[in-house]
Design an enzyme around this catalytic site. Structure first.
Site, PDB file in Angstrom:
ATOM      1  N   LYS A 204      -0.301  13.504  -7.644  1.00 45.98           N
ATOM      2  CA  LYS A 204      -0.156  11.983  -7.358  1.00 45.98           C
ATOM      3  C   LYS A 204       0.803  11.251  -8.344  1.00 45.98           C
ATOM      4  CE  LYS A 204      -4.632  11.106  -5.573  1.00 45.98           C
ATOM      5  NZ  LYS A 204      -5.973  10.481  -5.600  1.00 45.98           N
ATOM      6  N   ARG A 238     -10.196  18.428  -6.624  1.00 50.27           N
ATOM      7  CA  ARG A 238      -9.452  18.231  -5.236  1.00 50.27           C
ATOM      8  C   ARG A 238      -7.821  18.446  -5.418  1.00 50.27           C
ATOM      9  NH1 ARG A 238      -6.680  14.518  -2.093  1.00 50.27           N
ATOM     10  NH2 ARG A 238      -7.188  14.476   0.157  1.00 50.27           N
TER      11      ARG A 238
HETATM   12  N1  7PV Z   1     -12.895  12.148  -3.166  1.00 44.27           N
HETATM   13  C1  7PV Z   1     -11.515  11.868  -3.245  1.00 44.27           C
HETATM   14  N2  7PV Z   1     -10.659  11.838  -1.849  1.00 44.27           N
HETATM   15  C2  7PV Z   1      -9.514  11.787  -2.259  1.00 44.27           C
HETATM   16  N3  7PV Z   1      -8.459  11.735  -0.979  1.00 44.27           N
HETATM   17  C3  7PV Z   1      -7.478  11.543  -1.410  1.00 44.27           C
HETATM   18  S1  7PV Z   1      -6.087  11.176  -0.517  1.00 44.27           S
HETATM   19  C4  7PV Z   1      -4.789  10.570  -1.584  1.00 44.27           C
HETATM   20  C5  7PV Z   1      -4.452   9.023  -1.537  1.00 44.27           C
HETATM   21  C6  7PV Z   1      -3.449   8.817  -2.419  1.00 44.27           C
HETATM   22  C7  7PV Z   1      -2.175   9.489  -2.507  1.00 44.27           C
HETATM   23  C8  7PV Z   1      -1.287   9.125  -3.615  1.00 44.27           C
HETATM   24  C9  7PV Z   1      -1.560   8.349  -4.640  1.00 44.27           C
HETATM   25  S2  7PV Z   1      -0.470   7.931  -5.937  1.00 44.27           S
HETATM   26  N4  7PV Z   1       0.145   6.699  -5.848  1.00 44.27           N
HETATM   27  O1  7PV Z   1      -1.386   7.836  -6.890  1.00 44.27           O
HETATM   28  O2  7PV Z   1       0.192   9.241  -5.960  1.00 44.27           O
HETATM   29  C10 7PV Z   1      -2.915   7.775  -4.388  1.00 44.27           C
HETATM   30  C11 7PV Z   1      -3.838   8.103  -3.629  1.00 44.27           C
HETATM   31  N5  7PV Z   1      -7.460  11.276  -2.904  1.00 44.27           N
HETATM   32  C12 7PV Z   1      -8.793  11.530  -2.978  1.00 44.27           C
HETATM   33  C13 7PV Z   1      -9.415  11.423  -4.584  1.00 44.27           C
HETATM   34  O3  7PV Z   1      -8.883  11.184  -5.767  1.00 44.27           O
HETATM   35  N6  7PV Z   1     -10.936  11.618  -4.402  1.00 44.27           N
END
Ligand code: 7PV
Length: 259
Positions: A204, A238
């Protein structure tokens, strides 16, 4: 928990697994590398992501869940907030629901309760499209805990047994770098919820900002964070890089077993 993105615009490996065969091969590799769960997501929920239609989500996810259930003996988690997808995935053999919106969409609680599947509820404020527009918290950890307590209560009220729930602080969802760092530092406080803790930090932007690394060079930061989360009570991590993350977690467990 190995990440299997079946969306064309996923933030880290978007578009690579849109073919069913490629998705199966990737899932097989993650299982061989030690993943206990395969997380299948048909909607990209990274910041700024565009909403996806119910049919689009179904078309992306159901064939993959069916194939994983048919071909591989894997616990398949589905990353969805959509009631129709929750129901269809359970019928297709999914073993867990992972909803970044914590079943707040109309009908989602009832759909999830009806499947009898375990559910992970996760903290997020607002929607992926706007969640990074100046998120504010008085005390991010306290507010994340209060939110999760409220969603757990809503799930239990809807008939989902408490022992089928997992909680997740939602790193990267409506949080600044400082919020994410504070949440990780104080992660042990989530033990107060007395529910299995799932975390998702892999690749991330937090690592991009703290370590100045592009998304394809965030393995070291992701591993450091994974181990820190396990040391603070996380039970499921994850991750995109399963083999490496499994070794990191196994090492942390070995250290704890020495006590
Ligand atoms: N339980 C659970 N499910 C999840 N699914 C995702 S998808 C990722 C979405 C995303 C990508 C990138 C950034 S960033 N801007 O911080 O790089 C934020 C969110 N994540 C999670 C998580 O954590 N838990």
């Amino acid at each position: 928990m190995g990440v299997l993105n079946v969306t064309p615009d996923s933030f880290s490996d978007g578009g690579r697994y849109t073919s069913l065969d490629a998705a199966l091969r990737q899932a097989e590799q993650m299982l061989a590398d030690g993943a206990a769960i395969i997380d299948v997501g048909g909607e990209s929920t990274r910041p700024g992501a565009a909403p996806v239609s119910e049919q689009q989500e179904l078309d992306r996810v159901i064939p993959v869940v069916e194939a994983l259930h048919r071909e591989l003996d894997a616990l398949v988690s589905v990353d969805t907030s959509t009631p129709a997808v929750i129901r269809a995935c359970a019928d297709a053999g999914a073993g867990m629901i992972n909803d970044v919106r914590s079943l707040r969409r109309p009908g989602a609680l009832e759909a999830a309760a009806g499947t009898g599947l375990p559910v992970c509820v996760m903290h997020m404020q607002g929607e992926p499209g706007t969640m990074q527009n100046d998120p504010f918290y008085e005390d991010v950890t306290a507010e994340v805990i209060a939110f999760l307590e409220q969603r757990v209560a809503a799930c239990v009220d809807a008939g989902i047994p408490r022992d089928k729930l997992l909680v997740d602080p939602g790193f990267g969802f409506a949080k600044t770098v400082q919020h994410n760092l504070r949440l990780l530092a104080e992660l042990s406080q989530l033990a107060r919820l007395e529910l299995p803790l799932l975390v998702g930090l892999s690749r991330k932007s937090l690592f991009g900002k703290v370590l100045d690394r592009p998304v394809e060079q965030r393995l070291a930061g992701s591993l450091a964070a994974a181990v820190m989360c396990v040391e603070r009570g996380a039970r499921i991590v994850r991750a995109h890089d399963v083999k490496e993350t499994v070794d990191g977690v196994r090492f942390a467990h070995a250290v704890h077993r020495s006590l």
